[in-house]
Design an enzyme around this catalytic site. Structure first.
Site, PDB file in Angstrom:
ATOM      1  N   GLY A  19       0.822  -1.198   0.000  1.00  0.00           N
ATOM      2  CA  GLY A  19       0.000   0.000   0.000  1.00  0.00           C
ATOM      3  C   GLY A  19       0.858   1.250   0.000  1.00  0.00           C
ATOM      4  O   GLY A  19       1.971   1.276  -0.534  1.00  0.00           O
ATOM      5  N   SER A  20       0.361   2.312   0.640  1.00  0.00           N
ATOM      6  CA  SER A  20       0.950   3.638   0.466  1.00  0.00           C
ATOM      7  C   SER A  20       2.296   3.850   1.135  1.00  0.00           C
ATOM      8  O   SER A  20       2.946   4.861   0.862  1.00  0.00           O
ATOM      9  CB  SER A  20      -0.035   4.702   0.954  1.00  0.00           C
ATOM     10  OG  SER A  20      -1.155   4.743   0.099  1.00  0.00           O
ATOM     11  N   THR A  21       2.726   2.972   2.023  1.00  0.00           N
ATOM     12  CA  THR A  21       4.088   3.131   2.551  1.00  0.00           C
ATOM     13  C   THR A  21       5.117   2.999   1.433  1.00  0.00           C
ATOM     14  O   THR A  21       6.228   3.520   1.528  1.00  0.00           O
ATOM     15  CB  THR A  21       4.385   2.091   3.645  1.00  0.00           C
ATOM     16  OG1 THR A  21       4.126   0.775   3.119  1.00  0.00           O
ATOM     17  CG2 THR A  21       3.516   2.321   4.869  1.00  0.00           C
ATOM     18  N   GLU A  31      -5.619   3.090   0.604  1.00  0.00           N
ATOM     19  CA  GLU A  31      -4.811   4.075  -0.096  1.00  0.00           C
ATOM     20  C   GLU A  31      -4.115   3.474  -1.301  1.00  0.00           C
ATOM     21  O   GLU A  31      -3.887   4.130  -2.298  1.00  0.00           O
ATOM     22  CB  GLU A  31      -3.765   4.659   0.848  1.00  0.00           C
ATOM     23  CG  GLU A  31      -4.377   5.433   1.994  1.00  0.00           C
ATOM     24  CD  GLU A  31      -3.332   5.752   3.027  1.00  0.00           C
ATOM     25  OE1 GLU A  31      -2.463   6.571   2.739  1.00  0.00           O
ATOM     26  OE2 GLU A  31      -3.379   5.185   4.111  1.00  0.00           O
TER      27      GLU A  31
END
Length: 751
Positions: free
Chosen positions: A300-302, A721
């Site tokens: 995801g967004s990391t 996200e």
């Protein structure tokens, strides 16, 4: 007749004696020649004794010498079934009574103990071990067995591996079973070093079996195993274990993994997973997989941190540049949408897009501006698609998909962490490169190996640079931007008072067995480091499918308490002073202006310079020269924003207007003015006890109330996200096949 009998008898005796003589000679020849080796061996068995000396297994310590695994005395309970001689009364006579008294201590049923004894008697055995309950019991339990004073019960001394902290760091340390076989973790990987080498000795005895004076013929001492010191810090690991224990009591999750690292060296300071296991309990261990290094998942967004760093390095990103958020339609098939159902935030700056975790922005940066080849090159530079080499068994590589098989939508999705799989340790290594100034380091968990008898260091592990991935300037820019994610973006629930934390949230939808995304099944994560400009710790928290009351919370109620507890306690443990006097990068929503240098100017001149720059100024104090300014020169600021000019006379100060400021801004400002601050709440200043314009003096206390800008800011879902495709839409044939293959190659966090 008589003489004849005498002669016959004499001849018979002569023949008999002759035969006996030859038989004796043959026997002697047979014994001394044919069977010589056997009789020598039997003779040696009577006067010699050969024994093996077993080494003591090495001890495993944390970095500061705290014992994590050691070998100590143990005892096996033996039931003697027969007397050794007629006078021997010490043997089992009443098996039922023996079983009834031993059963509670050994954790075995009476029937099981009686059965072992009776089966031993039927097979005419002299003694039997009362397994499993009586196998390698500790000293305390052995004393309790002796206190029963049961005839025929013997304690045979052995050794056993002990783990004094039970489940503490169990996935890292691993364990050995009761047979001494190393099963997993450090125990398995360094089994040869820990085992040591066997010794031996030979002793001469008399015919009664007693050792002769000076009867030791040969002696080779055993060489004990080496001691291993980990990079794990017991105290920091304890913070992680405590946080996970509390969260797992409150919430059900499929799994949680936490890693704490020193981003400047690559040392792993803590690593823990849930569910866990107790290595002292050898039965039915099922939760032995170290998910921090073995499980692959979509981050995801990391993952956007990598895209951001690559774009800045290639000069494809500018804080103040604007774009239209919401949807991206330059790829065939359904549009890529921002996580707020594609509504977006209108036309916003790139900086605001990072803070809001806009998928559209990262598609522009990675897919459109970097392009497939360059973006893929950065993924490899940051270490994705390959093992980190941390030095633990079972690490997964989380392979990248072949560059030549990537379709446009694959590349676009990968820019925001979808359609690409990673391990937690890969993420830690990659983001550590941003935290430490641009160098990808090899993470390691073994600090050193020492000789257990001399204490001499045999092997020492130190910082190892794999490669430089971005410049120091790029890394600094990324750190500054990631701090605003925590102060003003999706990561605000990970904010720590008094410390500059930089980090990024992540929400990824779980991929099912058929390669499709599962509804309402998410992996939530946060990766962050502090202090931002000289990070001591990097903490990565991954929470797999928590059962939370309100899905709109995006998992923050599970992940943020873990991160904050671990980070704050670790910083205090290392005596890292709060860094409140550092100014975070200003949030840019339009064309920002650069603040001029005003120190040493007169207040009148400084105010005019600000007006010329399109900014407002406010003079504090009655002095004739500006000695400090807030914010400092060189920083960017919104047009029409106010700059405070502190003069060389602060005896009487007019209280500024703090409404709308963050707590950190107020603390920094009041520190300059010599005022004390008593805050209440979190968010932005809504009320202050001393009205603006009031004349005040140094040392006074200002009470402020803080609240979020709006309830919707707190409750808005940063939903998935990293997952933007509109459900139910069809992709082009080639792209659909490519993404299905990519999803199928990934695994759920707990698989």
């Amino acid at each position: 007749m008589t003489e004849r009998r005498i002669k016959l008898r004499t001849r018979f005796l002569g023949v008999a004696f002759t035969l006996l003589f030859f038989l004796l000679m043959f026997r002697l020849f047979y014994i001394q020649t044919v069977k010589a080796d056997l009789w020598v061996e039997n003779a040696q068995a009577q006067w010699e004794r050969n024994d093996t000396l077993h080494p003591k297994r090495g001890t495993i310590y944390d970095r500061n010498g705290e014992v994590l695994a050691y070998t100590s005395k143990a005892y096996t309970v033996i039931a003697k079934l027969k007397p050794w001689d007629n006078s021997d009364k010490h043997y089992i006579q009443n098996s039922l009574e023996t079983g009834q008294k031993l059963a509670p201590l050994l954790g075995m049923s009476t029937e099981r103990i009686v059965k072992l004894i009776e089966e031993g008697r039927e097979s005419e055995r002299t003694q039997v071990e009362l397994r499993p309950g009586g196998w390698k019991i500790d000293e305390d339990k052995a004393k309790q067995v002796l206190e029963l004073n049961l005839p025929g019960i013997i304690l045979y001394p052995e050794t056993k591996r002990y783990y004094p902290n039970d489940a503490f760091a169990s996935h890292v340390v691993g364990y050995t079973d009761l047979d001494g076989k190393a099963i997993m973790g450090i125990e398995r990987l360094f089994d040869e070093e820990l085992q040591g080498k066997e010794g031996s000795y030979k002793v001469l005895k008399d015919r009664k079996g007693f050792k002769l004076p000076d009867g030791i013929e040969s002696f080779k001492p055993a060489q004990n195993g080496n001691n291993i010191y980990l990079t794990i810090d017991y105290q920091i690991q304890n913070y992680v274990e405590d946080a996970l224990n509390k969260i797992t009591q409150q919430y059900k999750t499929k799994g949680i993994s936490v890693i704490v690292a020193d981003p400047k060296t690559g040392e792993i300071l803590a690593m823990a997973n849930r569910p866990q296991f107790n290595p002292n309990e050898y039965k039915n261990i099922t939760n032995w997989t170290n998910f921090a290094i073995s499980s692959t998942f979509e981050p995801g967004s990391t993952f956007k941190i990598v895209t951001l760093a690559a774009a800045i390095e290639e000069k494809a990103y500018r804080n103040n540049e604007t774009y239209l958020s919401g949807t991206y339609r330059k790829i065939p098939g359904p549009p890529i949408r921002d996580h707020n159902a594609g509504k977006g935030w209108g036309t916003i700056s790139f900086l605001r897009g990072v803070q809001e975790s806009s998928n559209v922005l990262f598609t522009i940066l990675g897919y459109e501006r970097l392009g497939k080849d360059k973006f893929y090159d950065y993924l490899e530079k940051f270490g994705f698609g390959q093992k980190t080499g941390i030095g633990l068994p079972g690490e997964a590589a989380a392979d990248l998909k072949d560059l030549n098989r990537l379709y446009p939508r694959d590349v676009a999705s990968m820019t925001f962490g979808q359609g690409v799989v990673v391990t937690s340790i890969q993420q830690v290594a990659a983001v550590s490169a941003i935290a430490n100034g641009g160098e990808l380091l090899k993470p390691y968990i073994i600090k050193e190996i020492r000789d257990s008898q001399t204490g001499q260091v045999i092997q020492k592990h130190e910082k190892e640079v794999v490669r430089r991935v971005v410049s120091e300037n790029t890394a600094k820019q990324v750190r500054d931007i990631l701090e605003t994610v925590v102060t003003d973006g999706t990561g605000r629930y990970y904010y720590l008072d008094g410390y500059h934390v930089a980090g990024k949230t992540g929400t990824a939808q779980v991929v099912g067995q058929d390669g499709s995304y599962l509804s309402n099944k998410y992996i939530y994560s946060f990766i962050g480091f502090a202090p931002k400009d000289d990070p001591e710790f990097l903490v990565y928290v991954v929470v797999d499918q928590p059962e939370i009351p309100d899905a709109n919370f995006g998992g923050r109620d599970v992940a943020s308490p873990i991160f904050k507890h671990v980070m704050q306690n670790s910083l205090q443990y290392k005596k890292v002073s709060p860094d409140a006097n550092k100014q975070p990068i200003a949030v840019s929503k339009a064309k920002d202006l650069i603040i001029p240098h005003l120190v040493e100017q007169t207040p009148t001149v400084a105010a005019q310079l600000l007006r010329d720059a399109g900014l407002n100024g406010e003079v504090l104090g009655a002095g004739t020269k500006v000695v400090r300014q807030y914010p400092e020169s060189g920083q960017t600021i919104m047009p029409e924003s106010k700059v405070y000019l502190i003069t060389d006379n602060l005896e009487e100060i007019q209280m500024p207007e703090f409404t709308g400021m963050t707590l950190r801004e107020v603390l920094e400002f009041c520190n300059i003015l010599g005022l004390k601050v008593d805050p209440e709440g979190k968010g932005y200043v809504t009320n202050q006890s001393i009205p603006p314009g009031t004349v005040t003096a140094q040392g006074e206390t200002l009470k402020i109330q803080l609240k979020p800008n709006s309830p919707s800011e707190l409750d808005e879902l940063p939903e998935a996200e990293g997952n933007t495709e509109e459900k139910g839409t069809q992709e082009t044939e080639g792209e659909e096949q490519s993404q299905q293959e990519e999803r199928s190659s990934s695994t759920n966090f707990m698989n």
